[in-house]
Design a protein around this motif. Structure first.
Motif, mmCIF file in Angstrom:
data_model
loop_
_atom_site.group_PDB
_atom_site.id
_atom_site.type_symbol
_atom_site.label_atom_id
_atom_site.label_comp_id
_atom_site.label_asym_id
_atom_site.label_seq_id
_atom_site.Cartn_x
_atom_site.Cartn_y
_atom_site.Cartn_z
ATOM 1 N N PRO A 8 0.823 -1.214 0.000
ATOM 2 C CA PRO A 8 0.000 0.000 0.000
ATOM 3 C C PRO A 8 0.855 1.260 0.000
ATOM 4 C CG PRO A 8 -0.060 -1.055 2.150
ATOM 5 C CD PRO A 8 0.683 -1.972 1.236
ATOM 6 N N LYS A 9 0.295 2.322 -0.573
ATOM 7 C CA LYS A 9 0.983 3.612 -0.570
ATOM 8 C C LYS A 9 1.020 4.159 0.842
ATOM 9 C CE LYS A 9 -1.396 5.899 -3.772
ATOM 10 N NZ LYS A 9 -1.854 6.986 -4.632
ATOM 11 N N PRO A 10 2.112 4.817 1.233
ATOM 12 C CA PRO A 10 2.129 5.470 2.538
ATOM 13 C C PRO A 10 1.037 6.543 2.606
ATOM 14 C CG PRO A 10 4.332 5.388 1.588
ATOM 15 C CD PRO A 10 3.379 4.931 0.536
ATOM 16 N N THR A 11 0.528 6.779 3.805
ATOM 17 C CA THR A 11 -0.563 7.736 3.996
ATOM 18 C C THR A 11 -0.194 9.122 3.485
ATOM 19 O OG1 THR A 11 -1.383 6.490 5.876
ATOM 20 C CG2 THR A 11 -2.083 8.781 5.717
ATOM 21 N N ALA A 12 1.030 9.578 3.763
ATOM 22 C CA ALA A 12 1.443 10.909 3.317
ATOM 23 C C ALA A 12 1.361 11.020 1.796
ATOM 24 C CB ALA A 12 2.857 11.204 3.796
ATOM 25 N N LEU A 13 1.705 9.954 1.094
ATOM 26 C CA LEU A 13 1.635 9.953 -0.362
ATOM 27 C C LEU A 13 0.180 9.957 -0.835
ATOM 28 C CD1 LEU A 13 4.065 9.982 -2.171
ATOM 29 C CD2 LEU A 13 3.802 7.534 -2.501
ATOM 30 N N LEU A 16 -0.973 13.525 -0.600
ATOM 31 C CA LEU A 16 -0.396 14.345 -1.674
ATOM 32 C C LEU A 16 -1.036 14.069 -3.021
ATOM 33 C CD1 LEU A 16 3.419 14.278 -0.839
ATOM 34 C CD2 LEU A 16 1.893 16.244 -0.760
ATOM 35 N N HIS A 17 -1.386 12.822 -3.272
ATOM 36 C CA HIS A 17 -1.993 12.452 -4.548
ATOM 37 C C HIS A 17 -3.478 12.751 -4.601
ATOM 38 C CE1 HIS A 17 1.426 9.401 -5.553
ATOM 39 N NE2 HIS A 17 1.776 10.651 -5.744
ATOM 40 N N GLY A 18 -4.044 13.181 -3.472
ATOM 41 C CA GLY A 18 -5.462 13.536 -3.454
ATOM 42 C C GLY A 18 -6.393 12.345 -3.456
ATOM 43 N N ASP A 19 -5.981 11.248 -2.826
ATOM 44 C CA ASP A 19 -6.860 10.077 -2.740
ATOM 45 C C ASP A 19 -8.141 10.436 -1.976
ATOM 46 O OD1 ASP A 19 -4.827 8.773 -3.995
ATOM 47 O OD2 ASP A 19 -4.575 7.212 -2.499
ATOM 48 N N ARG A 20 -9.173 9.643 -2.194
ATOM 49 C CA ARG A 20 -10.440 9.872 -1.493
ATOM 50 C C ARG A 20 -10.229 9.794 0.015
ATOM 51 N NH1 ARG A 20 -13.688 5.357 -4.379
ATOM 52 N NH2 ARG A 20 -13.856 4.764 -2.204
ATOM 53 N N LYS A 21 -10.977 10.599 0.754
ATOM 54 C CA LYS A 21 -10.842 10.673 2.223
ATOM 55 C C LYS A 21 -11.098 9.321 2.890
ATOM 56 C CE LYS A 21 -10.663 15.288 3.020
ATOM 57 N NZ LYS A 21 -9.410 15.861 3.381
ATOM 58 N N ASP A 22 -12.034 8.533 2.349
ATOM 59 C CA ASP A 22 -12.351 7.254 2.983
ATOM 60 C C ASP A 22 -11.243 6.213 2.788
ATOM 61 O OD1 ASP A 22 -12.971 7.069 0.239
ATOM 62 O OD2 ASP A 22 -14.419 5.470 0.606
ATOM 63 N N ARG A 23 -10.290 6.504 1.914
ATOM 64 C CA ARG A 23 -9.165 5.587 1.681
ATOM 65 C C ARG A 23 -7.909 5.997 2.445
ATOM 66 N NH1 ARG A 23 -9.578 1.981 -2.812
ATOM 67 N NH2 ARG A 23 -11.588 2.248 -3.796
ATOM 68 N N ILE A 24 -7.987 7.088 3.197
ATOM 69 C CA ILE A 24 -6.833 7.594 3.936
ATOM 70 C C ILE A 24 -6.991 7.234 5.405
ATOM 71 C CG2 ILE A 24 -5.600 9.674 4.659
ATOM 72 C CD1 ILE A 24 -6.332 10.884 1.943
ATOM 73 N N ASN A 25 -5.979 6.629 5.978
ATOM 74 C CA ASN A 25 -5.972 6.249 7.385
ATOM 75 C C ASN A 25 -5.595 7.471 8.218
ATOM 76 O OD1 ASN A 25 -5.717 5.139 9.901
ATOM 77 N ND2 ASN A 25 -4.084 3.712 9.355
#
Length: 152
Positions: A8-13, A16-25
């Motif tokens: 998985p991508k690190p949370t900080a990345l 930065l990439h603008g992933d959806r909020k529900d996919r960010i820990n």
């Protein structure tokens, strides 16, 4: 069954990439910024390896206070690999055993230490292919070694 797919991508990345909020820990634990030292139970050979590798990893933020035990396993594995290699280089590949010639036991120790080292080395980005998938912040002082030097 093992883990499938890429790591998985690190949370900080993700942020930065603008992933959806529900996919960010939002509650991902963050290691404390503490002084990183080799544990006192490390062998002398592992301490030498630690002193050579740890400063660079720590300055890049790859080695944190929570990683010291895993990093020591890596250092001890490399120390065992060195010792086994010296034994193999100083003796024959086949030795006399109870039922005749057998593979030198130092070869088994060497192979196990190599597997352990490579497993842990990939976690810290210590091989070229693993470094390609790790992204860290680089200071201005470090750009003279990378693409910046090619463009000047």
């Amino acid at each position: 069954m093992g883990k499938r797919g890429p790591d998985p991508k690190p949370t900080a990345l993700r942020i930065l990439h603008g992933d959806r909020k529900d996919r960010i820990n939002d509650e991902e634990p963050v290691p404390p910024t503490a002084e990183i030292e080799s544990p006192d139970w490390a062998s002398e050979q592992a301490r030498e390896i630690w002193a050579r590798l740890a400063p660079g990893l720590e300055s890049r933020g790859v080695l944190t206070a929570w990683d010291t035990d895993a990093f020591l396993v890596l250092c001890e594995a490399l120390a065992r690999y060195r010792a086994a290699t010296q034994l193999v280089n100083g003796s024959a590949l086949l030795v006399q055993g109870g039922s005749g010639l057998m593979k030198n036991p130092a070869l088994v120790v060497q192979a196990e230490a190599e597997r352990t080292f490579l497993t842990y080395a990939s976690r810290f980005g210590l091989t070229p292919s693993d470094r390609a998938s790790i992204k860290v912040e680089v200071s201005d002082a470090d750009t003279s070694k990378g693409a910046g030097r090619l463009l000047s």
